[in-house]
Design a protein around this motif. Sequence first.
Motif, PDB file in Angstrom:
ATOM      1  N   THR A   1       0.838  -1.208   0.000  1.00  0.00           N
ATOM      2  CA  THR A   1       0.000   0.000   0.000  1.00  0.00           C
ATOM      3  C   THR A   1       0.867   1.250   0.000  1.00  0.00           C
ATOM      4  O   THR A   1       0.419   2.330   0.401  1.00  0.00           O
ATOM      5  CB  THR A   1      -0.919   0.002   1.233  1.00  0.00           C
ATOM      6  OG1 THR A   1      -0.121  -0.185   2.410  1.00  0.00           O
ATOM      7  CG2 THR A   1      -1.964  -1.093   1.134  1.00  0.00           C
TER       8      THR A   1
ATOM      9  N   GLU B   1     -12.020  -5.650   2.364  1.00  0.00           N
ATOM     10  CA  GLU B   1     -12.745  -5.534   1.102  1.00  0.00           C
ATOM     11  C   GLU B   1     -12.648  -6.828   0.296  1.00  0.00           C
ATOM     12  O   GLU B   1     -13.634  -7.261  -0.337  1.00  0.00           O
ATOM     13  CB  GLU B   1     -12.185  -4.362   0.294  1.00  0.00           C
ATOM     14  CG  GLU B   1     -12.734  -4.217  -1.124  1.00  0.00           C
ATOM     15  CD  GLU B   1     -14.217  -3.886  -1.182  1.00  0.00           C
ATOM     16  OE1 GLU B   1     -14.794  -3.997  -2.283  1.00  0.00           O
ATOM     17  OE2 GLU B   1     -14.798  -3.526  -0.135  1.00  0.00           O
TER      18      GLU B   1
ATOM     19  N   ASN C   1     -10.728  -2.721  -5.943  1.00  0.00           N
ATOM     20  CA  ASN C   1     -10.727  -1.399  -6.569  1.00  0.00           C
ATOM     21  C   ASN C   1     -11.804  -0.579  -5.866  1.00  0.00           C
ATOM     22  O   ASN C   1     -12.977  -0.620  -6.218  1.00  0.00           O
ATOM     23  CB  ASN C   1     -11.013  -1.516  -8.059  1.00  0.00           C
ATOM     24  CG  ASN C   1     -10.765  -0.209  -8.802  1.00  0.00           C
ATOM     25  OD1 ASN C   1     -10.811   0.868  -8.218  1.00  0.00           O
ATOM     26  ND2 ASN C   1     -10.523  -0.297 -10.095  1.00  0.00           N
ATOM     27  N   PHE C   2     -11.405   0.173  -4.843  1.00  0.00           N
ATOM     28  CA  PHE C   2     -12.377   0.886  -4.029  1.00  0.00           C
ATOM     29  C   PHE C   2     -11.719   2.122  -3.428  1.00  0.00           C
ATOM     30  O   PHE C   2     -10.520   2.358  -3.610  1.00  0.00           O
ATOM     31  CB  PHE C   2     -12.936  -0.033  -2.942  1.00  0.00           C
ATOM     32  CG  PHE C   2     -11.941  -0.396  -1.867  1.00  0.00           C
ATOM     33  CD1 PHE C   2     -12.128   0.029  -0.552  1.00  0.00           C
ATOM     34  CD2 PHE C   2     -10.816  -1.161  -2.148  1.00  0.00           C
ATOM     35  CE1 PHE C   2     -11.232  -0.298   0.442  1.00  0.00           C
ATOM     36  CE2 PHE C   2      -9.917  -1.508  -1.156  1.00  0.00           C
ATOM     37  CZ  PHE C   2     -10.114  -1.062   0.148  1.00  0.00           C
ATOM     38  N   THR C   3     -12.498   2.893  -2.711  1.00  0.00           N
ATOM     39  CA  THR C   3     -12.013   4.132  -2.109  1.00  0.00           C
ATOM     40  C   THR C   3     -12.149   4.065  -0.601  1.00  0.00           C
ATOM     41  O   THR C   3     -13.224   3.729  -0.081  1.00  0.00           O
ATOM     42  CB  THR C   3     -12.793   5.344  -2.650  1.00  0.00           C
ATOM     43  OG1 THR C   3     -12.626   5.402  -4.069  1.00  0.00           O
ATOM     44  CG2 THR C   3     -12.285   6.641  -2.036  1.00  0.00           C
TER      45      THR C   3
ATOM     46  N   ASN D   1     -11.923   6.492   2.546  1.00  0.00           N
ATOM     47  CA  ASN D   1     -11.930   7.931   2.801  1.00  0.00           C
ATOM     48  C   ASN D   1     -11.719   8.661   1.466  1.00  0.00           C
ATOM     49  O   ASN D   1     -12.541   8.567   0.590  1.00  0.00           O
ATOM     50  CB  ASN D   1     -10.866   8.311   3.840  1.00  0.00           C
ATOM     51  CG  ASN D   1     -11.123   7.622   5.181  1.00  0.00           C
ATOM     52  OD1 ASN D   1     -12.266   7.420   5.561  1.00  0.00           O
ATOM     53  ND2 ASN D   1     -10.061   7.256   5.885  1.00  0.00           N
ATOM     54  N   SER D   2     -10.597   9.346   1.280  1.00  0.00           N
ATOM     55  CA  SER D   2     -10.352  10.048   0.013  1.00  0.00           C
ATOM     56  C   SER D   2      -9.313   9.335  -0.842  1.00  0.00           C
ATOM     57  O   SER D   2      -8.875   9.867  -1.858  1.00  0.00           O
ATOM     58  CB  SER D   2      -9.859  11.476   0.305  1.00  0.00           C
ATOM     59  OG  SER D   2      -8.647  11.442   1.054  1.00  0.00           O
ATOM     60  N   THR D   3      -8.915   8.136  -0.455  1.00  0.00           N
ATOM     61  CA  THR D   3      -7.856   7.406  -1.159  1.00  0.00           C
ATOM     62  C   THR D   3      -8.459   6.299  -2.013  1.00  0.00           C
ATOM     63  O   THR D   3      -9.090   5.378  -1.497  1.00  0.00           O
ATOM     64  CB  THR D   3      -6.857   6.783  -0.166  1.00  0.00           C
ATOM     65  OG1 THR D   3      -6.357   7.803   0.692  1.00  0.00           O
ATOM     66  CG2 THR D   3      -5.712   6.120  -0.911  1.00  0.00           C
ATOM     67  N   HIS D   4      -8.239   6.429  -3.323  1.00  0.00           N
ATOM     68  CA  HIS D   4      -8.677   5.378  -4.238  1.00  0.00           C
ATOM     69  C   HIS D   4      -7.533   4.389  -4.415  1.00  0.00           C
ATOM     70  O   HIS D   4      -6.427   4.781  -4.803  1.00  0.00           O
ATOM     71  CB  HIS D   4      -9.061   5.972  -5.588  1.00  0.00           C
ATOM     72  CG  HIS D   4      -9.615   4.954  -6.544  1.00  0.00           C
ATOM     73  ND1 HIS D   4     -10.875   4.414  -6.413  1.00  0.00           N
ATOM     74  CD2 HIS D   4      -9.061   4.364  -7.638  1.00  0.00           C
ATOM     75  CE1 HIS D   4     -11.084   3.553  -7.392  1.00  0.00           C
ATOM     76  NE2 HIS D   4      -9.991   3.497  -8.139  1.00  0.00           N
ATOM     77  N   ILE D   5      -7.801   3.116  -4.118  1.00  0.00           N
ATOM     78  CA  ILE D   5      -6.708   2.145  -4.155  1.00  0.00           C
ATOM     79  C   ILE D   5      -7.079   0.941  -5.015  1.00  0.00           C
ATOM     80  O   ILE D   5      -8.199   0.423  -4.967  1.00  0.00           O
ATOM     81  CB  ILE D   5      -6.326   1.684  -2.726  1.00  0.00           C
ATOM     82  CG1 ILE D   5      -5.100   0.773  -2.781  1.00  0.00           C
ATOM     83  CG2 ILE D   5      -7.497   1.015  -2.019  1.00  0.00           C
ATOM     84  CD1 ILE D   5      -4.451   0.550  -1.442  1.00  0.00           C
ATOM     85  N   TYR D   6      -6.123   0.554  -5.820  1.00  0.00           N
ATOM     86  CA  TYR D   6      -6.183  -0.675  -6.598  1.00  0.00           C
ATOM     87  C   TYR D   6      -4.748  -1.041  -6.946  1.00  0.00           C
ATOM     88  O   TYR D   6      -3.836  -0.232  -6.821  1.00  0.00           O
ATOM     89  CB  TYR D   6      -7.038  -0.500  -7.862  1.00  0.00           C
ATOM     90  CG  TYR D   6      -6.490   0.487  -8.840  1.00  0.00           C
ATOM     91  CD1 TYR D   6      -5.732   0.073  -9.940  1.00  0.00           C
ATOM     92  CD2 TYR D   6      -6.726   1.860  -8.694  1.00  0.00           C
ATOM     93  CE1 TYR D   6      -5.215   0.989 -10.848  1.00  0.00           C
ATOM     94  CE2 TYR D   6      -6.214   2.771  -9.599  1.00  0.00           C
ATOM     95  CZ  TYR D   6      -5.466   2.335 -10.666  1.00  0.00           C
ATOM     96  OH  TYR D   6      -4.947   3.231 -11.556  1.00  0.00           O
TER      97      TYR D   6
END
Length: 824
Positions: free
Chosen positions: A183, A383, A416-418, A420-425
Amino acid sequence: ASKMFLLWLFGSVMSVFHLSSGESVPVHTYSSGDIIIGGLFPMHAKTNKSTAGEWISCREYDLQMFLRTHVMIYAIREINQRTQRVLPNITLGYDIYDTCSDVSVAIRATLQLLNNPQSCLLPARIHSALPEPQIKAVIGERSSETSIAVARVLALTSVAQISYGSTSEVLSRKLKFPTFLRTIPSDEYQTKAIVELVKRFNWKSVAVVGSDDEYGKYGSDRLVDHFRKLEICIEFTEILPSHFSMNDSDTFNCLANLSKSINKSTAEAIILFTRQSNVEIIIERAIERKFNRTWIASDAWSTSKKISEMQNLKLAGKVFGFISKRNEVPGFKDYILSFKENNCQLTNHQDNSNHCLDLRCLANYIDQDESYNIYLAVQVIVEALRRLFKCENQQCERRNTSFTAAELLMEIQKVNFTVNSTHIYFNDKGDPYLGYDILYWNTSEPTQHAHITTIGEYSPNKEITLSNEFDENTNVTIYNCYKTCEPGQQLKHKEKNNMCCKICFPCAEGEFSPGGGECFIKGSHSRMAPPLRDSCLNKTLEFLLWTDPFIIILSAFNVFGIIVTIVLTILFTIYRSTPIVKSVGGYLCFLELFSLLTCFCLAFSFMGRPTKNSCMLGLPLFGITFSLCISCILANLLQILVGFSFDLKKDSWLRKLNRPLAVVSIVAGIQLGLCVAWVYNKHPFLQHDIRTKIILLQCHQGSTEFFLAMLGYNALLAFICFLFAFNGKQLPDLYKNATLVSISMLLFLIIWIIFIPIYINLSGKYKRAIECAAILISSYSILGCHLAPKCYIMVCRKELNNENAITEYIRKHYEEKNMVVVKS
């Protein structure tokens, strides 16, 4: 459960400050659950390995890593206690080990995580499948070197490993580390970010310090590659040995060499791409020696409290750093601040001083980078579990909670999700597309330590952004090394032993520099550099302009010659049946006039700007037309000689030669063949004579041999005509043809004898003007001496233009010589 957690937390903190020896065994904590998540955290910075190999003791407790461990515990606890359950009827547990920043301890902890309580880790037969571990995913480890070792073990059972701090590019190789994800961005992007910062500040020289481990070695190598591609000078590269942080005699020697390199260096920035424990030693020496340099911190130490709180850090210089995009762990700070225990007088036996510890002060040690990465790692696993069990609206389609680690790994790779304000994949290398915050250690404030502030950011494959106050771009360094120069100058090395420090020198002759410190050779010979050599200008094309006084005079003579020739042609046409026209060859005089008119017209091709065609055809056409003119005169002279020849022997061969058309055709034809061969083989061409400041456009004769042959042939014809005419002066010629031809041919020969040496030695735009003048004089010599007197007789002395006048003149001529004249 909440009270037990608080007591455990407090007890752990208390144990840190109550260690009389400063050493302890690795920390381990466990919480049961339906699904267990493993954790690997270096809560101690160093180990004291026993030579007997019985046990390993850990030392230098890291309070910040201690808090990061509790981020994982807090995140799992928060998932379990949510009112709106993400995983209904499923409880998450954890099994966390302290790796003591040691690879061997981390491997032992990993094996314990994978060990099934009911069976041994390894099967009885080597070809049998490994037992399914109770741990389904592991969060950790922090360092790349440790994560590489752990990843190889976890890959045996397909257990997903999500690191919060390992950035080495090596871990992106999926064939070697198929279960590793992270991450935090890869060093591939961190090194690019560092290079972009160097470019933004217009730094032209750097030094790179790495370390002999997977993090420092690969990172420094990648930096060197990037800088070389951008032609940024690398003053020196230093790779610290793996035992550098042991602070022994070898460390002292290595540090002495590094200090010497830094002290001699003129690098504008020194990049420390190595672990925090190594940097602590280097910065301490920098403070001691008052280096006052600009340092660039990799993410391994850019937010280090221990380094930023060093005394007199300002003496070391400025520090810029990079850290993965920072964010607060939601609720974690409030959670720490909720602790009630305070005013505990504790003794730190390392410095024998008393400190007042308020547990709420732990909030000051909460970071926003790795802590948030740990939080993201927990959310990624949750997730993936939600996707695996197909949970929506507090219900899960999949009732059976048993699954394999490989199944969870596949779901983690697909998230592939968000948060808070962080989009992570994750990409196919297991790396997230997260950017970096750019940090600056502000030492100008009156506090004892540096205040770390965010001054910009970098996103992968995008431009770097900085606040205006840091958007500097200097051209001269504090070491008087120049990065750019004034126009007309170039950067050169100041000393042979220092390849990065440059100063400005004037550009060499024939070179120019518009600025920027680099001289360029003129792109072509058609360009030049002015005296200041600050630009490249087109050279002036030079040729005979129509406005040139000499050309105006020649043009006037040329036009006058054309008019006169036309007037003569008209007069000769009017009086074409009279004796005087017949005396100059009859119809041959019109061919002679035509060739003279052509010569006058061709003279214009030697004026103005020369072209390819004017150069190629000018001289050959003049040679042909003037040969035609002379051949007409030669034929006319033969007619006169035959008419007054009384020698029977001479008469026979002269009469054979008295074939005007044949004479003209053969004589002019030879010149025609010569000029055609000239044009075909090596014709005259347009030449660009490159001079210092100009380009002279002129015609080159091509083949000198053909050029001289053409002139020589015309001269030979003129000489033959001169001989014939000179011999014919004694003949009774009323119109003085022989005498006038002798004068015109003599003028022609004199002109071209003078012309040839002048033409060969003359250089410049007036060379073609001399050619034009020679052609005009040659044409005027024939026009004025041979043809113009006939016109005078036609207009002013008409009484001479009849046969009786000619007969009477011939009779008197022979009577004066006492020769008998037969009267009719």
